[in-house]
Each structure stands twice: as structure tokens, then as C-alpha cells.
Write a protein that holds these residues in place. Structure first.
Motif, short mmCIF file in Angstrom:
data_model
loop_
_atom_site.label_atom_id
_atom_site.label_comp_id
_atom_site.label_asym_id
_atom_site.label_seq_id
_atom_site.Cartn_x
_atom_site.Cartn_y
_atom_site.Cartn_z
N GLU A 1 0.83 -1.21 0.00
CA GLU A 1 0.00 0.00 0.00
C GLU A 1 0.86 1.26 0.00
OE1 GLU A 1 -2.59 -0.29 3.38
OE2 GLU A 1 -3.73 -1.95 2.51
N LEU A 2 2.08 1.13 0.52
CA LEU A 2 3.01 2.26 0.50
C LEU A 2 3.66 2.43 -0.86
CD1 LEU A 2 4.81 1.72 3.94
CD2 LEU A 2 3.12 3.48 3.38
N GLY A 3 3.56 1.41 -1.71
CA GLY A 3 4.14 1.49 -3.05
C GLY A 3 5.20 0.45 -3.36
N PHE A 4 5.42 -0.49 -2.46
CA PHE A 4 6.42 -1.51 -2.71
C PHE A 4 5.94 -2.49 -3.78
CE2 PHE A 4 8.52 0.00 0.99
CZ PHE A 4 9.82 -0.47 0.92
N ASP A 5 6.88 -2.89 -4.63
CA ASP A 5 6.66 -3.94 -5.62
C ASP A 5 7.83 -4.89 -5.52
OD1 ASP A 5 8.82 -2.65 -6.84
OD2 ASP A 5 7.62 -1.77 -8.43
N SER A 6 7.91 -5.87 -6.41
CA SER A 6 8.97 -6.88 -6.30
C SER A 6 10.37 -6.27 -6.37
CB SER A 6 8.80 -7.95 -7.38
OG SER A 6 8.88 -7.38 -8.67
N ILE A 7 10.54 -5.25 -7.15
CA ILE A 7 11.86 -4.60 -7.26
C ILE A 7 12.22 -3.91 -5.95
CG2 ILE A 7 13.15 -2.76 -8.42
CD1 ILE A 7 11.54 -3.52 -10.97
N LEU A 8 11.27 -3.17 -5.38
CA LEU A 8 11.55 -2.49 -4.11
C LEU A 8 11.72 -3.48 -2.96
CD1 LEU A 8 9.27 0.68 -4.28
CD2 LEU A 8 11.76 0.56 -4.42
N PHE A 9 10.97 -4.59 -2.97
CA PHE A 9 11.17 -5.60 -1.94
C PHE A 9 12.58 -6.16 -2.01
CE2 PHE A 9 6.39 -6.40 -1.71
CZ PHE A 9 6.27 -5.79 -0.47
N THR A 10 13.07 -6.40 -3.21
CA THR A 10 14.44 -6.91 -3.39
C THR A 10 15.45 -5.88 -2.90
OG1 THR A 10 13.77 -8.28 -5.25
CG2 THR A 10 16.12 -7.77 -5.06
N GLN A 11 15.25 -4.62 -3.25
CA GLN A 11 16.16 -3.56 -2.81
C GLN A 11 16.12 -3.40 -1.29
OE1 GLN A 11 14.85 -0.19 -5.13
NE2 GLN A 11 16.08 -0.79 -6.89
#
Length: 104
Positions: free
Chosen positions: A49-59
Motif C-alpha cells: 500500500e506504501l508502493g512496494f513492488d517486487s523490485i523495491l522488496f528486493t532492494q
């Protein structure tokens, strides 16, 4: 990897310096990844909901590992999708590593 989390808090007092340092570090990471002020990050809001996606989760996982000296994977965010839940998981499973980080 076991992603279960203890219902008992790994930190005895959530107001102590150790808790505040871990919390501050996690919020700072999220703030930098999302380019948001850290005081606008709700610990109980779902990271997607804050804007995380798979790329941001990895980062984010990579940043947690680099900062705290851990070995995590983005899969943990599916079990611990809020910063408050993530904190409990990290504190329960990586207490020694977090204490080493805090003391150094």
C-alpha cells in the motif's frame, strides 16, 4: 528458512535506545526507497500500500542485509508485510546480529 515469528517481543522495552535505533534504520531505508519523509511512514500499513513492488522488496531486503549484516530474502515480506511485523521477525530471528550492529 523458517519465517515464523514469536508472539513475544524480542525487545524488552520498545522505548529503549536499541529499539529506537532498529526502528529508525528500517524507517530510513523505506523512506529512501520510496522517497518519502520517514515521519509519514505508518508502521502498520501494508508495504504494498506504501508502493512496494517486487523490485523495491528486493532492494529493501538487500539494504537490510547490508545495514545489519544479515542474510534475508524478499520472500519474508509476504509473511511480514508491515514494518511492525518485519521488526518482530528480525528481532526474533536475528537478535545477535542486530545487537552487534547496534553496539558497533
Amino acid at each position: 528458512k523458517d519465517f515464523s515469528v514469536s508472539t513475544e517481543s524480542p525487545f524488552q522495552n520498545k522505548t529503549d535506545d536499541y529499539w529506537q535505533a532498529v526502528l529508525h534504520a528500517l524507517k530510513t531505508m523505506v523512506s529512501k526507497l520510496l522517497k518519502w519523509p520517514s515521519d509519514e511512514i505508518n508502521l502498520d500499513q501494508h508495504l504494498t500500500e506504501l508502493g512496494f513492488d517486487s523490485i523495491l522488496f528486493t532492494q529493501f531486503s538487500n539494504q537490510i542485509d547490508k545495514t545489519f549484516g544479515l542474510s534475508t530474502t524478499p520472500a519474508m515480506f509476504f509473511s511480514y508485510p508491515h514494518l511492525s511485523a518485519l521488526w518482530n521477525y528480525l528481532g526474533s530471528h536475528f537478535k545477535n546480529e542486530l545487537q552487534d550492529w547496534y553496539e558497533n
